[in-house]
Design a protein around this motif. Structure first.
Motif, short mmCIF file in Angstrom:
data_model
loop_
_atom_site.label_atom_id
_atom_site.label_comp_id
_atom_site.label_asym_id
_atom_site.label_seq_id
_atom_site.Cartn_x
_atom_site.Cartn_y
_atom_site.Cartn_z
N ALA A 5 0.84 -1.20 0.00
CA ALA A 5 0.00 0.00 0.00
C ALA A 5 0.87 1.25 0.00
O ALA A 5 1.87 1.32 0.72
N LEU A 6 0.48 2.21 -0.80
CA LEU A 6 1.18 3.50 -0.89
C LEU A 6 0.19 4.63 -0.67
O LEU A 6 -1.02 4.43 -0.78
N SER A 7 0.70 5.81 -0.41
CA SER A 7 -0.13 7.01 -0.35
C SER A 7 0.24 7.89 -1.54
O SER A 7 1.37 8.37 -1.64
N LYS A 8 -0.71 8.09 -2.45
CA LYS A 8 -0.46 8.83 -3.69
C LYS A 8 -0.76 10.31 -3.51
O LYS A 8 -1.79 10.67 -2.93
N PRO A 9 0.09 11.19 -4.02
CA PRO A 9 -0.26 12.62 -4.00
C PRO A 9 -1.30 12.93 -5.07
O PRO A 9 -1.44 12.20 -6.06
N GLU A 49 -6.91 13.23 -9.77
CA GLU A 49 -7.03 14.46 -8.98
C GLU A 49 -7.04 14.18 -7.48
O GLU A 49 -6.82 15.09 -6.69
N TYR A 50 -7.34 12.94 -7.07
CA TYR A 50 -7.42 12.60 -5.66
C TYR A 50 -6.07 12.17 -5.12
O TYR A 50 -5.22 11.66 -5.85
N SER A 51 -5.89 12.32 -3.80
CA SER A 51 -4.75 11.72 -3.12
C SER A 51 -5.24 10.49 -2.37
O SER A 51 -6.43 10.22 -2.32
N GLY A 52 -4.28 9.74 -1.80
CA GLY A 52 -4.69 8.65 -0.93
C GLY A 52 -4.19 7.28 -1.31
O GLY A 52 -3.23 7.13 -2.07
N LEU A 53 -4.84 6.28 -0.77
CA LEU A 53 -4.38 4.91 -0.82
C LEU A 53 -4.30 4.34 -2.23
O LEU A 53 -5.23 4.45 -3.02
N VAL A 54 -3.17 3.71 -2.50
CA VAL A 54 -2.99 2.91 -3.71
C VAL A 54 -2.65 1.50 -3.26
O VAL A 54 -1.74 1.31 -2.44
#
Length: 233
Positions: A5-9, A49-54
């Protein structure tokens, strides 16, 4: 195991043309950096356009199994994705549902997603319009802004942004749909697409000061919608 899991800008697309910066283009370097033997696949990720979980997987079968789970979850009454958003404006009700039809509409040289409050049977049958639903809850509010929890019960491009404008509380940094919420003497009202050409979001001087931004810097403000949580089977 096979999951990562990553956090995407915000602003980083999942797919891109050869040579463009995208999440997919970064996966080989990430694989080498982590010393993984197998290729990484994208299981679930928020829109550009969203950030968050990948959610990534190094196992083809795990990827397919989880993608099938996410596809079928709504049919089973499960809603595994939860978002958070900062809005300009506070909803009148602390929690509720936003339900409307959505469709694509050509506006000049670009296509826009617009609400259709009372879609007809024919347009629904032809799939020109899709019924959409988002549940929301206000987690906190201060200074005319709110932190919302959003749980989409349907999937449509830009659904969350449009639904927030339906609440008359556009997302902070929404430079595409926020122009549909106008104000007269501080009271918000909904503006039709024809009367509201897309432009950089307008914020009052107090909020600009709190954000430490000048009006010229506003177009750099990213969309504040974040994929907060994914529930796995």
């Amino acid at each position: 195991g096979a999951l990562l899991a990553l956090s995407k800008p915000s602003g980083l697309p999942i797919l891109g043309r050869p040579g463009d910066l995208s999440l997919e283009a970064l996966l080989p370097a990430l694989r080498r950096r982590l010393g993984l033997a197998a290729e990484l696949h994208v299981v679930k990720a928020p829109a550009r356009e969203y950030s968050g979980l990948v959610l990534l997987s190094s196992c083809y079968h795990t990827t397919k199994k989880l993608q099938q789970f996410f596809t079928n979850a709504r049919w089973r009454g499960q809603y595994p994705a939860t978002y958070r958003a900062i809005t300009v404006g506070v909803p009148a009700e602390a929690e509720g549902e936003i339900s409307t039809g959505l469709c694509w509409q050509q506006q000049g040289d670009r296509a826009m997603v617009v609400p259709v409050p009372a879609p007809g049977r024919r347009s629904l049958a032809r799939k020109d319009v899709k019924r959409t639903l988002t549940c929301y809850r206000v987690l906190s509010a201060v200074g005319g802004c709110a932190l919302l929890q959003l749980q989409p019960r349907t999937a449509f491009p830009e659904q969350l942004q449009v639904h927030l404008t339906q609440l008359l509380c556009p997302a902070l940094g929404d430079h595409k749909h926020s122009s549909r919420v106008g104000r007269v003497l501080g009271v918000p009202f909904f503006v039709t697409l024809e009367a509201a050409p897309t432009h950089t979001q307008v914020l009052d001087e107090e909020l600009l000061s709190r954000l430490g931004l000048s009006p010229r810097q506003l177009h750099h403000l990213p969309l504040h919608i974040h994929l907060q949580e994914l529930v796995l089977p």
